[in-house]
Scaffold this motif. Structure first.
Motif, PDB file in Angstrom:
ATOM      1  N   VAL A  11     -22.423  -6.186  -4.709  1.00 27.75           N
ATOM      2  CA  VAL A  11     -23.557  -6.270  -3.799  1.00 27.75           C
ATOM      3  C   VAL A  11     -23.051  -6.768  -2.457  1.00 27.75           C
ATOM      4  O   VAL A  11     -22.476  -7.858  -2.364  1.00 27.75           O
ATOM      5  CB  VAL A  11     -24.636  -7.221  -4.352  1.00 27.75           C
ATOM      6  CG1 VAL A  11     -25.785  -7.328  -3.357  1.00 27.75           C
ATOM      7  CG2 VAL A  11     -25.126  -6.738  -5.695  1.00 27.75           C
ATOM      8  N   ARG A  12     -23.270  -5.991  -1.410  1.00 31.11           N
ATOM      9  CA  ARG A  12     -22.809  -6.371  -0.074  1.00 31.11           C
ATOM     10  C   ARG A  12     -23.993  -6.830   0.754  1.00 31.11           C
ATOM     11  O   ARG A  12     -24.990  -6.110   0.872  1.00 31.11           O
ATOM     12  CB  ARG A  12     -22.123  -5.193   0.606  1.00 31.11           C
ATOM     13  CG  ARG A  12     -21.694  -5.492   2.040  1.00 31.11           C
ATOM     14  CD  ARG A  12     -20.852  -4.379   2.584  1.00 31.11           C
ATOM     15  NE  ARG A  12     -20.463  -4.641   3.960  1.00 31.11           N
ATOM     16  CZ  ARG A  12     -19.506  -3.977   4.590  1.00 31.11           C
ATOM     17  NH1 ARG A  12     -18.852  -3.016   3.961  1.00 31.11           N
ATOM     18  NH2 ARG A  12     -19.197  -4.262   5.838  1.00 31.11           N
ATOM     19  N   ALA A  13     -23.902  -8.044   1.285  1.00 29.19           N
ATOM     20  CA  ALA A  13     -24.990  -8.581   2.099  1.00 29.19           C
ATOM     21  C   ALA A  13     -25.159  -7.734   3.362  1.00 29.19           C
ATOM     22  O   ALA A  13     -24.183  -7.279   3.961  1.00 29.19           O
ATOM     23  CB  ALA A  13     -24.689 -10.024   2.474  1.00 29.19           C
ATOM     24  N   ARG A  14     -26.404  -7.518   3.725  1.00 29.34           N
ATOM     25  CA  ARG A  14     -26.716  -6.725   4.911  1.00 29.34           C
ATOM     26  C   ARG A  14     -27.213  -7.626   6.034  1.00 29.34           C
ATOM     27  O   ARG A  14     -27.579  -8.788   5.807  1.00 29.34           O
ATOM     28  CB  ARG A  14     -27.781  -5.686   4.577  1.00 29.34           C
ATOM     29  CG  ARG A  14     -27.408  -4.725   3.470  1.00 29.34           C
ATOM     30  CD  ARG A  14     -28.622  -3.942   3.016  1.00 29.34           C
ATOM     31  NE  ARG A  14     -29.669  -4.837   2.528  1.00 29.34           N
ATOM     32  CZ  ARG A  14     -30.922  -4.465   2.304  1.00 29.34           C
ATOM     33  NH1 ARG A  14     -31.287  -3.206   2.545  1.00 29.34           N
ATOM     34  NH2 ARG A  14     -31.805  -5.335   1.858  1.00 29.34           N
ATOM     35  N   GLN A  46     -26.188 -22.038  14.611  1.00 30.90           N
ATOM     36  CA  GLN A  46     -25.484 -22.659  13.499  1.00 30.90           C
ATOM     37  C   GLN A  46     -26.075 -22.204  12.168  1.00 30.90           C
ATOM     38  O   GLN A  46     -25.323 -21.912  11.211  1.00 30.90           O
ATOM     39  CB  GLN A  46     -25.569 -24.190  13.622  1.00 30.90           C
ATOM     40  CG  GLN A  46     -24.798 -24.923  12.522  1.00 30.90           C
ATOM     41  CD  GLN A  46     -24.819 -26.432  12.735  1.00 30.90           C
ATOM     42  OE1 GLN A  46     -25.245 -26.913  13.786  1.00 30.90           O
ATOM     43  NE2 GLN A  46     -24.362 -27.184  11.743  1.00 30.90           N
ATOM     44  N   ARG A  47     -27.421 -22.113  12.093  1.00 31.04           N
ATOM     45  CA  ARG A  47     -28.058 -21.686  10.855  1.00 31.04           C
ATOM     46  C   ARG A  47     -27.671 -20.257  10.492  1.00 31.04           C
ATOM     47  O   ARG A  47     -27.397 -19.944   9.325  1.00 31.04           O
ATOM     48  CB  ARG A  47     -29.586 -21.806  10.989  1.00 31.04           C
ATOM     49  CG  ARG A  47     -30.321 -21.459   9.692  1.00 31.04           C
ATOM     50  CD  ARG A  47     -31.785 -21.869   9.731  1.00 31.04           C
ATOM     51  NE  ARG A  47     -32.572 -21.007  10.602  1.00 31.04           N
ATOM     52  CZ  ARG A  47     -33.042 -21.346  11.782  1.00 31.04           C
ATOM     53  NH1 ARG A  47     -32.778 -22.558  12.280  1.00 31.04           N
ATOM     54  NH2 ARG A  47     -33.770 -20.520  12.515  1.00 31.04           N
ATOM     55  N   VAL A  48     -27.625 -19.371  11.498  1.00 33.27           N
ATOM     56  CA  VAL A  48     -27.250 -17.977  11.256  1.00 33.27           C
ATOM     57  C   VAL A  48     -25.829 -17.896  10.718  1.00 33.27           C
ATOM     58  O   VAL A  48     -25.552 -17.173   9.744  1.00 33.27           O
ATOM     59  CB  VAL A  48     -27.393 -17.143  12.543  1.00 33.27           C
ATOM     60  CG1 VAL A  48     -26.739 -15.767  12.386  1.00 33.27           C
ATOM     61  CG2 VAL A  48     -28.865 -16.973  12.908  1.00 33.27           C
ATOM     62  N   HIS A  49     -24.898 -18.648  11.328  1.00 35.09           N
ATOM     63  CA  HIS A  49     -23.503 -18.616  10.872  1.00 35.09           C
ATOM     64  C   HIS A  49     -23.379 -19.162   9.453  1.00 35.09           C
ATOM     65  O   HIS A  49     -22.622 -18.615   8.624  1.00 35.09           O
ATOM     66  CB  HIS A  49     -22.618 -19.423  11.828  1.00 35.09           C
ATOM     67  CG  HIS A  49     -22.279 -18.706  13.095  1.00 35.09           C
ATOM     68  ND1 HIS A  49     -21.483 -17.578  13.126  1.00 35.09           N
ATOM     69  CD2 HIS A  49     -22.635 -18.943  14.390  1.00 35.09           C
ATOM     70  CE1 HIS A  49     -21.356 -17.152  14.372  1.00 35.09           C
ATOM     71  NE2 HIS A  49     -22.053 -17.966  15.165  1.00 35.09           N
ATOM     72  N   GLU A  50     -24.123 -20.214   9.145  1.00 29.98           N
ATOM     73  CA  GLU A  50     -24.050 -20.799   7.806  1.00 29.98           C
ATOM     74  C   GLU A  50     -24.589 -19.837   6.754  1.00 29.98           C
ATOM     75  O   GLU A  50     -24.009 -19.683   5.676  1.00 29.98           O
ATOM     76  CB  GLU A  50     -24.842 -22.114   7.774  1.00 29.98           C
ATOM     77  CG  GLU A  50     -24.178 -23.244   8.559  1.00 29.98           C
ATOM     78  CD  GLU A  50     -25.044 -24.491   8.622  1.00 29.98           C
ATOM     79  OE1 GLU A  50     -26.222 -24.414   8.185  1.00 29.98           O
ATOM     80  OE2 GLU A  50     -24.551 -25.536   9.093  1.00 29.98           O
ATOM     81  N   VAL A  51     -25.721 -19.173   7.062  1.00 31.97           N
ATOM     82  CA  VAL A  51     -26.298 -18.228   6.119  1.00 31.97           C
ATOM     83  C   VAL A  51     -25.372 -17.037   5.924  1.00 31.97           C
ATOM     84  O   VAL A  51     -25.164 -16.571   4.791  1.00 31.97           O
ATOM     85  CB  VAL A  51     -27.687 -17.753   6.622  1.00 31.97           C
ATOM     86  CG1 VAL A  51     -28.177 -16.557   5.799  1.00 31.97           C
ATOM     87  CG2 VAL A  51     -28.698 -18.873   6.550  1.00 31.97           C
ATOM     88  N   GLN A  53     -22.174 -16.949   6.206  1.00 29.30           N
ATOM     89  CA  GLN A  53     -21.025 -17.355   5.409  1.00 29.30           C
ATOM     90  C   GLN A  53     -21.410 -17.513   3.947  1.00 29.30           C
ATOM     91  O   GLN A  53     -20.672 -17.082   3.039  1.00 29.30           O
ATOM     92  CB  GLN A  53     -20.454 -18.670   5.939  1.00 29.30           C
ATOM     93  CG  GLN A  53     -19.195 -19.123   5.205  1.00 29.30           C
ATOM     94  CD  GLN A  53     -18.578 -20.365   5.830  1.00 29.30           C
ATOM     95  OE1 GLN A  53     -19.142 -20.936   6.759  1.00 29.30           O
ATOM     96  NE2 GLN A  53     -17.426 -20.785   5.327  1.00 29.30           N
ATOM     97  N   ALA A  54     -22.592 -18.091   3.703  1.00 28.71           N
ATOM     98  CA  ALA A  54     -23.036 -18.309   2.331  1.00 28.71           C
ATOM     99  C   ALA A  54     -23.271 -16.992   1.602  1.00 28.71           C
ATOM    100  O   ALA A  54     -22.996 -16.876   0.396  1.00 28.71           O
ATOM    101  CB  ALA A  54     -24.309 -19.152   2.332  1.00 28.71           C
TER     102      ALA A  54
END
Length: 349
Positions: A11-14, A46-51, A53-54
């Motif tokens: 499953v590849r995150a979009r 910061q929230r976008v980068h963390e999500v 990465q997660a």
């Protein structure tokens, strides 16, 4: 709920998955991850980068390549492909784009419906070098988006006041051309079928009709509005003609804003037991091949639609290459194409 992935396929995150998880739009995620928008709050970035990465989100290789380079593709947004006017404009745009080494993509806006996320992404994510927007109207969401965007764009046919990037035709002159023709034949009671209120070319055409009718001293110059469709022409024509079969019409000629309206108006005239052009002459705006194959063949005012498409591409490509924008009016003037649908009042062809 989306279908589960096939067995054995990871499953590849979009981009949309990151946007949903971070509580922001896809456009914001794209800007943050590409480092293109410093106006986004640091907390959001910061929230976008963390999500991302997660979720293990990785930008598509093609998208990364396009983010920093030219695509040599232009997008043309039109109100409705059912309107043959825009087919001719699109042909002019496509041919000029090819000559200049660009691909012209076509999208339909269904005359005022909000552009969907996929089209906004197409423009905002750098997948096209510029936008030709032929569907601008008051309240269109994409107009507001473009005001704060760095995406090169021009408005054609439907201008945006004060934008300084409109490519238009002399639509007012088309009304003068039509009225002069009908007045020269002896008509003194001429009705006009306008387009929907708020559409700039239609408003300009209607205002010019009323102004020139007054200059000519016409005894009657009523106006009825309708969609740029056959049904719009039927309804407006019945309004102007009184709608009573067998009754003498209050006008002896009709001038329509589109060829489709003219076709509808001709049907409405016949439904009232009236003849064309003996009882009511009809002249339509825009000349397309079908006009010569109607019965009787339709008199039209030929507008430079193809030239409008080419001029818009010229202006957009210049903007893509860094040239300043400015309003442009196509120099080709409207031209009367006289056929069998117009004659002197009461004349027998």
């Amino acid at each position: 709920m989306s279908d589960p992935p096939a067995l054995g396929q990871p499953v590849r995150a979009r981009l949309v998955d990151v946007a949903h998880a971070a509580g922001v739009s896809k456009a914001t995620v794209s800007k943050v991850l590409n480092g293109r928008d410093l106006s986004v709050r640091e907390e959001t970035r910061q929230r976008v980068h963390e999500v991302a990465q997660a979720l293990g989100y990785r930008p598509h290789a093609g998208a990364r390549a396009l983010a920093g380079s030219r695509t040599h593709a232009l997008a043309l947004l039109v109100p409705a492909l059912a309107n043959p006017t825009y087919v001719t404009i699109a042909r002019g745009a496509y041919q000029r784009a090819r000559e200049l080494g660009y691909l012209s993509l076509l999208a339909e806006d269904f005359d005022g419906q909000q552009a969907d996320d996929s089209f906004n992404d197409l423009v905002q994510d750098g997948r096209v070098d510029g936008l030709l927007m032929a569907s601008a109207r008051p309240g269109h969401p994409l107009v507001d988006t473009l005001r704060s965007s760095s995406v090169p764009h021009v408005f054609l046919n439907r201008p945006v006041e004060g934008s300084g990037r409109n490519v238009t035709m002399d639509v007012a002159r088309s009304s003068v051309t039509a009225l002069d023709h009908l007045h020269g034949l002896g008509h003194r009671a001429i009705g006009h079928i306008a387009g929907p209120a708020g559409i700039a070319p239609s408003d300009a055409r209607k205002d010019a009709f009323l102004r020139h009718a007054d200059e000519l001293g016409l005894q009657a110059a009523p106006v009825a509005s309708g969609d740029f469709t056959e049904e719009g022409g039927v309804c407006a024509a019945l309004e102007l003609l009184g709608g009573t079969p067998g009754a003498p019409p209050p006008v002896t000629a009709l001038y329509t804003s589109s060829l489709a309206q003219a076709i509808g108006a001709m049907g409405a005239i016949r439904s009232l037991g009236l003849r064309i052009p003996e009882d009511v002459s009809v002249i339509g705006n825009d000349d397309l091949p079908i006009a010569g194959h109607l019965w009787p063949p339709l008199t039209t005012v030929a507008m430079p639609l193809y030239e409008l498409g080419t001029a818009a591409v010229d202006a957009l490509v210049a903007a893509v290459q860094g040239a300043p924008t400015g309003d442009i009016v196509v120099p080709t003037e409207p031209r009367l194409v006289a056929r069998g649908s117009t004659s002197a009042p009461g004349a027998t062809p």
